[in-house]
Design a protein around this motif. Structure first.
Motif, PDB file in Angstrom:
ATOM      1  N   ALA C 258      -9.211  -3.782   0.223  1.00 20.98           N
ATOM      2  CA  ALA C 258      -9.075  -3.265   1.585  1.00 20.98           C
ATOM      3  C   ALA C 258      -8.331  -1.939   1.587  1.00 20.98           C
ATOM      4  O   ALA C 258      -7.836  -1.494   0.573  1.00 20.98           O
ATOM      5  N   LEU C 259      -8.212  -1.376   2.749  1.00 17.88           N
ATOM      6  CA  LEU C 259      -7.595  -0.089   3.012  1.00 17.88           C
ATOM      7  C   LEU C 259      -8.487   1.032   2.514  1.00 17.88           C
ATOM      8  O   LEU C 259      -9.136   1.698   3.285  1.00 17.88           O
ATOM      9  N   VAL C 260      -8.543   1.268   1.215  1.00 19.72           N
ATOM     10  CA  VAL C 260      -9.519   2.237   0.724  1.00 19.72           C
ATOM     11  C   VAL C 260     -10.233   1.644  -0.468  1.00 19.72           C
ATOM     12  O   VAL C 260      -9.699   0.829  -1.191  1.00 19.72           O
ATOM     13  N   GLY C 261     -11.447   2.077  -0.661  1.00 24.35           N
ATOM     14  CA  GLY C 261     -12.188   1.676  -1.843  1.00 24.35           C
ATOM     15  C   GLY C 261     -11.748   2.535  -3.004  1.00 24.35           C
ATOM     16  O   GLY C 261     -10.723   3.212  -2.954  1.00 24.35           O
ATOM     17  N   GLY C 264     -10.507   6.347  -2.915  1.00 27.04           N
ATOM     18  CA  GLY C 264     -10.660   6.911  -1.574  1.00 27.04           C
ATOM     19  C   GLY C 264     -12.015   6.679  -0.948  1.00 27.04           C
ATOM     20  O   GLY C 264     -12.245   7.057   0.199  1.00 27.04           O
ATOM     21  N   THR C 267     -14.522   1.282   2.201  1.00 26.99           N
ATOM     22  CA  THR C 267     -14.562  -0.130   1.817  1.00 26.99           C
ATOM     23  C   THR C 267     -15.139  -0.947   2.961  1.00 26.99           C
ATOM     24  O   THR C 267     -14.840  -0.688   4.127  1.00 26.99           O
TER      25      THR C 267
END
Lengths: 380, 158, 409, 153
Positions: C258-261, C264, C267
Motif C-alpha cells: 500500500a501507499l506506493v507501489g 513510486g 498501487t
C-alpha cells in the motif's frame, strides 16, 4: 513417502552476471514460465513460497515486493529465508498437511545488485568474528578445504579436477553462466588465487537468476504427464563454523540418512542414478560424495578419481555443471532439484544422462554449508 | 562471575551504499513525467492481461502480465484515504499542538486508472474531507515534470 | 485437514524491555526457548525440527540462527527459517503447524525474536523502503517530500487510521480507550513491556500528537524480546498435558503493497484500511477450522495492533462483527477481560513490540488462554476457540491462526 | 517484446546509507574480553559434558546446559586448518588483491573444544602446527586484543 507429492513443472531463466531486468520482473518471468509449463493459471495456485534473503535483496521484508510477481496476490503465501530447496520443503509440508494441493516455489537473487560477499559476512557471530574481517564465505570455505585435505589426503589438483568436470558439463547446459569446454585441473589451478587452495574457478560464480517449481498433491498430479515424485527428504542444521569439525559435512550426512530412510534407499551408490549437488566450492562436492553415502568417509578423492561421477560414469554428479556453472544464491539449490527432475523426465537436452530413474538433489545455506537438505526424486 | 547489566557493544554496519538496485519503473515514470511536462497529459500504462491501469506506471501486474500499453488518464480523481498534519479542526486537540503549516495528504485514484497516488488537498477544511470525495489535479503554472506536479489537488465542483 | 492433529504444548517468553544490554541475541532468545522447554516438560532431544525467524534489519545479523541456534537446542536438528517482516512470528508458528500437520515431524520448536536495541529501530524500519527511496532520488524527488507524503514518523498508519475512523465512526476517544484497555491488560502480564496500570483514556488523550489522529499513547514501543512455542501431534500433546491448545488452521494472504507501489508506481491497494487480505485469510482459516459463525464461535481475539485503531479495524477484518461495529462493541465492554469476546488480553502489540516475535506472541496468548495459564490476566469466560492475527509488510501482509481446546471435528 | 532490438539498460539506483549496529556481547563474552585485557584466555566449560568453548558460550549446544564453569586456557594452540589469503574483502564486498599474502587459520587452544579464526604471523603454516596467542592487552578495540598467533619456539 510414496507418490504423495510431485514436482509437475519448473522453469529457470538463463543465469547472467547482470541481467537486464529488475528482481521483480525476473521473478515474474520465472513464475509465469513455471505456471505455463504446468498448464495452469495463476488462479490455480493454492500456496506460494518465495526463497530469498533480505540482505541479498537489500531490503527488509524483501518478499513484500514479490507478492505480485510471484503470483501470490491474495494467495496463501510465505517466505523461507534459505535456499529454494528449503522452500520446497515448506511447500511439501503445506501440501502433505492436506490444506493445499498446488504450490509454487520461487528462488531468486541478483548478485549484480548486492554488495559482493557482504551478505555472507553478516552471517558471522557479531560478538566476535563479524568485525574481525578474517572469515567470509570464501576464506571459511578455504579453511574447510584445508581441514578436509589434511584429513582425507586430497590434493588441490583433485579439487581442481572436480571444478574442471563441472565446468566442462556446464558447456552442455544452455542456462549455465560459466563453462569451460574441455577444462582441466591445470587451467583451474592457474585461475586467480583467492584463499588457498581455492582459486576463482573453484568457486560458484554469484550471479543474477531465478527459478521456480510447481508442486502438486497426488490428487492434483493425477492428470499430469511425467510427474517427478518426492520420495524422501531430510535436512539438518550444523554448528557454527568455528564450533564444528570442518573435515566432514556432518549435517549433510544427517540429512541424507533421514532422506534415505524415508525413500527406502539402503545402498545409495547402487540405487541412485544421478545426483545434483549444491557445491558452492569444488571441494564441497568431494565432501558431499562421502556424506551422501556414495563412498566411504574420507574416500571422496578416490571415488572421484574412479570416474564414477563423470557424465558417462555410473553415478554422474552435477551433469548440469552444478553451482560452479551458475550460482544465483537462494535459487542455486532449487536449480539442482529442477536439473534432477529434468534428468528423470529425460528433458535435460545435451547433458541428459541415460536411464535416470532415481536422483538425489542437494541444497545448502550458510557458511561452509551449515544447513543442508537432501531429496530423493523418482519417476513412475 | 559478576553479572553485568550492560556489556561491551561491538559496533558494525551494513554498507548498504554498495547495493545498487534495478528498476524498470524509473524509466516508465520518467516517460510519464516527460508527458506531463511536454503535453500536460497524465500517461499511465495498461495491463494487457487484466486491463488494470497503473498510474504512476508500474513494470509488472499482479495478474503476471507486463503492462505495456500507454493510455491517457484524466486529471480528476476520487479520494480513497487521507491524513493531516496539524489537527486544528478536531475534537480535543489544542491549538498549541499544531506545528507548521497544516496540510491534508490524500490517496487519490485518478479517473481512468486503478491505482492510488498520494497528493495534498487544498481549498477544503479537513473535517470536510471524506473517502469518496471528488478532486481535481491543480496543475502548477510551470510543469516541472516531476512528482511535485502531482502534489496538489483541489475539490471538484460537480 | 491436516494429517496430524496439531497442538501447542509449551510457550516461553523472555523478559520484554526496551534494551537488553546484558545478553547477546542468542542468549536473549535462549530465555524464551528454555522457558518453553520447561513449560512443556520437554528437552531438545524430544524435538524433531525447528522453525525460526526474526526481522533481520533490526539486529544487522543475516541468518542469526547460524551462530545462535546452538543456544536453542537446534544442534544437528532440521531447522527452517521463515521471515515475512511484521508477520514473521505468525509465519513461524504457521510453519510449526505445517511441519507437524504434514506428518513429517512430531514435535517442532518455533522461535521468533527481535533485539531492536542492537540496531536503530527507525533505520531498521526504513530499510523496507530505502530501495524505493533510491529510485525516487533518481527521479529527482526530494527525500523530505517522500517522508512527509509517507505520513512522517508514524508512516502509513495515519492514513489507515483516518480512513478507518471516517468509515466506521470510530473517534479519537475510541483510540484512547483502546490504548487504556491494552495497557491495563499489559499491567497484568509479566512478559509485557509497557505496563500502565490504571491508565485512563483521558490520560492517553493528553499524550503528544504525532500526526492526526495518532498520539504517542496510541503507538507501540520498540522492544527487545523473544517468544518460543512447542507444537506437537494431538496424540503426544494429550500425553504431555491435560489441556493442550489445538491449532485448527492457519492461513495467510497478501495485498499489493500500500501507499506506493514499486519505487513510486501506482498501487491497486488504494485504501490501507480495507485490508482485503485479512478478510481473505480469516475466511480461509475459519473454513479450514470448520467455523461457520466466527462471531459466535470465537471466544477471544488477539489482533496484531501496533497502533490503537488497528485493534478495532482488525476486529472487523477478522470477521468478528460487521464493518463499523467495532467501536460500539468496545464501548459495550465486550472486549474487556471479563467481556463476551475479550480482545488482546495480553496487552497486545501496542504494549509490547519485539517485531519479529509479535505475531507469534498473538498465537502464544491464544494458546495460554485456552490452556488456562494466564494468571491475573486469564479471561473470565472459558475459551474454546481463539483467533490470532499478524500484520506486516507495507500494510499488505496478513496471517491468521485459529486455536481451540478441542481437536478439529 | 521478443523481436525488438536490444532494450535500453534497466535504470539503477542506490542510496548512500550505512545503517549502524551495536551488538551487546553478553556476560560470557564479557568475561572473555575482560580476561584478554589481563592477558588471560578464558573459556566456558559445560558442567555436564566438560566441553570447553572458546570464545565462551553461555549454553553448551550439545547438552543445552548453562556453561557456568570457567577455565583459564594456556596460550598454546594447534592449527586445525589454514589458508594463504591472496585477497581481502573491500568495503563494497569485492575481493581485492593483497599486496602480500597473509595466513588465516582455525586454531584450537590446548584444552578447548572449539576454534578461533585467527591471523598467523609468518609466511607458512600447516595443519598440526603448534602456535601461541599474541595478546595485545593495550589494544583500544576489544576485537584487537587477540591480535594474532605465532609459531611456538
Amino acid at each position: 513417502m510414496d507418490k504423495e507429492v510431485a514436482i509437475i513443472a519448473y522453469a529457470q531463466l538463463p543465469y547472467e552476471a547482470d541481467n537486464n531486468m529488475s528482481r521483480e520482473v525476473m521473478v515474474l518471468k520465472a513464475t509465469r514460465a513455471a505456471i505455463e509449463a504446468a498448464g495452469l493459471k495463476r488462479e490455480d495456485l493454492d500456496t506460494v513460497i518465495t526463497a530469498n534473503n533480505d540482505y541479498n535483496d537489500g531490503r527488509t521484508i524483501s518478499n513484500m515486493r514479490l507478492v505480485e510477481p510471484a503470483g501470490s496476490w491474495h494467495k496463501n503465501e510465505s517466505k523461507v529465508e534459505m535456499d529454494g530447496t528449503f522452500g520446497v520443503l515448506y511447500a511439501l509440508t503445506r501440501i502433505l498437511s492436506g490444506d493445499h494441493d498446488i504450490a509454487l516455489v520461487v528462488g531468486e537473487s541478483q548478485a549484480s545488485v548486492y554488495g559482493g560477499i557482504l551478505p555472507g559476512i553478516m552471517m558471522l557471530d557479531p560478538t566476535f568474528d563479524r568485525q574481525r574481517w578474517l572469515l567470509n564465505e570464501v576464506s571459511a570455505a578455504a579453511l574447510q578445504a584445508s581441514a578436509y585435505m589434511a584429513a582425507a589426503g586430497v590434493s588441490a589438483e583433485q579439487i581442481a579436477a572436480v571444478a574442471a568436470k563441472n565446468l566442462d558439463n556446464a558447456a552442455l547446459n544452455p542456462f549455465a553462466l560459466r563453462s569451460l569446454k574441455g577444462a582441466d585441473a591445470k587451467k583451474v589451478l592457474a585461475s586467480r588465487p583467492l584463499y588457498s587452495p581455492i582459486t576463482e574457478l573453484m568457486t560458484a560464480p554469484r550471479c543474477d537468476g531465478a527459478c521456480a517449481v510447481v508442486m502438486a498433491s497426488a490428487k492434483a498430479a493425477a492428470k499430469v504427464e511425467k510427474p517427478v515424485w518426492i520420495k524422501g527428504v531430510g535436512f539438518s542444521h550444523d554448528s557454527y563454523v568455528t564450533e564444528r569439525s570442518l573435515d566432514s559435512m556432518g549435517s549433510l550426512k544427517l540429512a541424507a540418512d533421514a532422506c534415505y530412510r524415508q525413500a527406502g534407499i539402503e545402498d545409495p551408490a547402487s540405487q541412485i542414478d544421478l545426483a545434483e549437488v549444491h557445491e558452492c566450492f569444488a571441494h564441497e562436492e568431494l565432501m558431499a560424495y562421502e556424506a551422501l553415502g556414495f563412498c566411504e568417509p574420507l574416500q571422496g578423492g578416490v571415488f572421484f578419481d574412479s570416474g564414477a561421477t563423470r557424465l558417462d560414469g555410473k553415478l554422474p554428479v552435477n551433469a548440469s555443471g552444478g553451482a560452479l556453472g551458475a550460482n544465483a544464491e537462494y535459487a542455486t539449490g532449487l536449480a539442482r532439484i529442477i536439473e534432477a527432475a529434468m534428468q528423470i523426465r529425460g528433458d535435460a537436452g545435451r547433458h541428459q544422462v541415460k536411464g535416470v530413474k532415481t536422483a538425489v538433489a542437494h541444497g545448502q545455506t550458510g557458511i561452509c554449508a551449515q544447513e543442508n537438505i537432501v531429496y530423493v526424486l523418482g519417476g513412475e | 562471575m559478576e553479572y553485568k547489566n550492560e556489556t561491551i557493544a561491538i559496533e558494525g554496519s551494513w554498507n548498504l551504499a554498495s547495493w545498487e538496485w534495478k528498476f524498470e519503473s524509473i524509466a516508465l515514470i520518467r516517460k510519464t513525467f516527460e508527458a506531463m511536462k511536454n503535453e500536460r497529459k497524465l500517461m499511465a500504462n495498461k495491463c494487457p492481461g487484466c486491463g488494470r491501469v497503473y498510474f504512476l506506471p508500474k513494470p509488472y501486474c499482479l495478474c503476471l502480465s507486463i503492462p505495456d500499453e500507454w493510455v491517457e488518464i484524466k486529471d480528476t480523481a476520487t479520494v480513497t484515504t487521507y491524513t493531516f498534519t496539524g489537527a486544528w479542526a478536531y475534537e480535543g486537540i489544542a491549538d498549541d499542538e499544531v506545528s507548521g503549516t497544516p496540510q491534508i495528504f490524500a490517496g487519490v485514484v485518478f479517473d481512468g486508472s486503478d491505482t492510488k497516488t498520494v497528493t495534498m488537498l487544498e481549498g477544503i477544511e479537513p473535517e470536510k474531507v471524506h473517502v469518496g470525495m471528488r478532486v481535481k489535479l491543480k496543475w502548477p503554472e510551470e510543469v516541472a515534470g516531476g512528482l511535485t506536479d502531482l502534489a496538489h489537488c483541489v475539490p471538484l465542483e460537480e | 485437514m491436516a494429517k496430524n492433529e496439531v497442538a501447542v504444548v509449551g510457550v516461553g517468553l523472555s523478559k520484554h524491555v526496551s534494551k537488553r544490554r546484558d545478553v547477546n541475541i542468542a542468549e536473549l532468545v535462549w530465555e524464551a526457548v528454555s522457558a518453553c522447554y520447561e513449560d512443556a516438560g520437554l528437552k531438545p532431544k524430544d524435538v524433531d525440527a525447528f522453525a525460526t525467524g526474526n526481522m533481520p534489519a533490526f539486529e544487522g545479523v543475516n541468518l542469526p540462527e547460524e551462530w545462535g541456534a546452538g543456544h536453542w537446542g537446534a544442534y544437528n536438528k532440521p531447522l527452517l527459517r521463515i521471515t515475512t517482516g511484521g508477520t514473521t512470528g505468525g509465519s513461524v508458528a504457521h510453519g510449526g503447524y505445517y511441519l507437524v500437520g504434514s506428518g513429517l515431524f512430531d514435535t517442532v520448536m518455533c522461535i521468533a525474536f527481535e533485539k531492536q536495541s542492537d540496531g536503530n529501530s527507525t533505520m531498521g524500519l526504513n530499510t523496507v523502503a530505502l530501495a524505493d527511496a533510491a529510485a525516487q532520488l533518481q527521479l529527482g524527488v526530494d527525500p523530505g517530500f517522500i517522508a512527509s507524503f509517507g505520513g512522517g514518523a508514524v508512516g502509513v498508519a495515519v492514513y489507515q487510521a483516518s480512513s478507518y475512523m471516517k468509515s466506521s465512526g470510530c473517534t479519537t476517544h475510541h483510540l484512547d480507550k483502546v490504548s487504556a484497555l491494552c495497557r491495563n491488560n499489559a499491567a497484568l502480564n509479566p512478559y509485557s513491556h509497557l505496563k500502565q496500570p490504571g491508565l485512563t483514556p483521558e490520560e492517553v488523550a493528553k499524550t503528544t500528537l504525532l500526526q492526526y489522529p495518532i498520539r504517542f499513547g496510541h503507538v507501540c514501543p520498540a522492544t527487545d524480546g523473544a517468544c518460543a512455542m512447542l507444537f506437537t501431534t494431538g496424540e503426544k500433546a494429550r500425553k504431555l498435558t491435560d489441556k493442550p491448545a489445538y491449532v485448527l488452521s492457519c492461513a495467510s494472504a497478501s495485498d499489493e503493497a500500500a501507499l506506493v507501489g514499486i519505487s513510486g508506481s501506482g498501487t491497486t491497494n488504494v485504501d490501507p484500511c480495507e485490508q482485503e487480505s485479512c478478510k481473505i485469510a480469516a475466511a480461509r482459516a475459519y473454513e479450514i477450522a470448520g467455523i461457520k459463525d466466527p462471531r459466535n464461535e470465537i471466544d477471544l481475539a488477539e489482533p496484531y495492533s501496533p497502533f490503537a485503531h488497528q485493534l478495532l479495524m482488525f476486529y472487523e477484518r477478522l470477521l468478528l462483527c460487521d464493518e463499523g461495529e467495532a467501536p460500539s462493541i468496545l464501548d459495550s465492554g465486550s472486549m474487556n477481560l471479563d467481556g463476551e469476546l475479550p480482545v488482546c488480553p495480553s496487552g497486545g502489540v501496542i504494549s509490547t513490540n519485539a517485531i519479529g516475535a509479535s505475531a507469534m506472541e498473538r498465537v502464544a496468548e491464544c494458546a495460554l488462554q485456552i490452556m488456562g495459564k494466564c494468571g491475573e490476566r486469564q479471561v473470565k469466560k472459558d475459551v474454546h476457540k481463539a483467533v490470532a492475527h499478524g500484520w506486516g509488510g507495507a500494510v499488505n501482509l496478513n496471517v491468521v491462526a485459529v486455536l481451540s481446546d478441542t481437536p478439529r471435528r | 517484446m521478443g523481436a525488438k532490438a536490444a532494450k535500453d539498460p534497466v535504470p539503477r539506483a542506490s542510496i548512500p546509507l550505512n545503517p549502524v549496529f551495536n551488538w551487546s556481547v553478553g556476560n560470557w563474552m564479557e568475561v572473555f574480553y575482560d580476561g584478554l585485557r589481563e592477558g588471560k584466555i578464558m573459556g566456558s566449560k559445560c558442567p555436564a559434558c566438560g566441553r570447553v568453548s572458546l570464545p565462551p558460550r553461555m549454553i553448551c549446544e550439545r547438552c543445552f546446559v548453562k556453561a557456568e564453569e570457567w577455565v583459564e586456557l594456556p596460550s598454546t594452540a594447534t592449527v586445525q586448518a589454514c589458508t594463504t589469503a591472496s585477497v581481502k574483502v573491500a568495503e563494497n564486498g569485492d575481493l581485492v588483491d593483497l599486496d602480500a599474502p597473509e595466513i588465516i587459520a582455525m586454531v584450537k587452544h590446548d584444552g578447548a573444544d572449539t576454534c578461533i579464526a585467527a591471523r598467523l604471523e609468518g609466511k607458512e603454516a600447516a595443519v598440526g602446527t603448534k602456535v601461541e596467542a599474541v595478546i595485545d592487552t593495550g589494544a583500544e578495540n576489544v576485537l584487537d586484543l587477540l591480535a594474532s598467533y605465532k609459531a611456538v619456539g
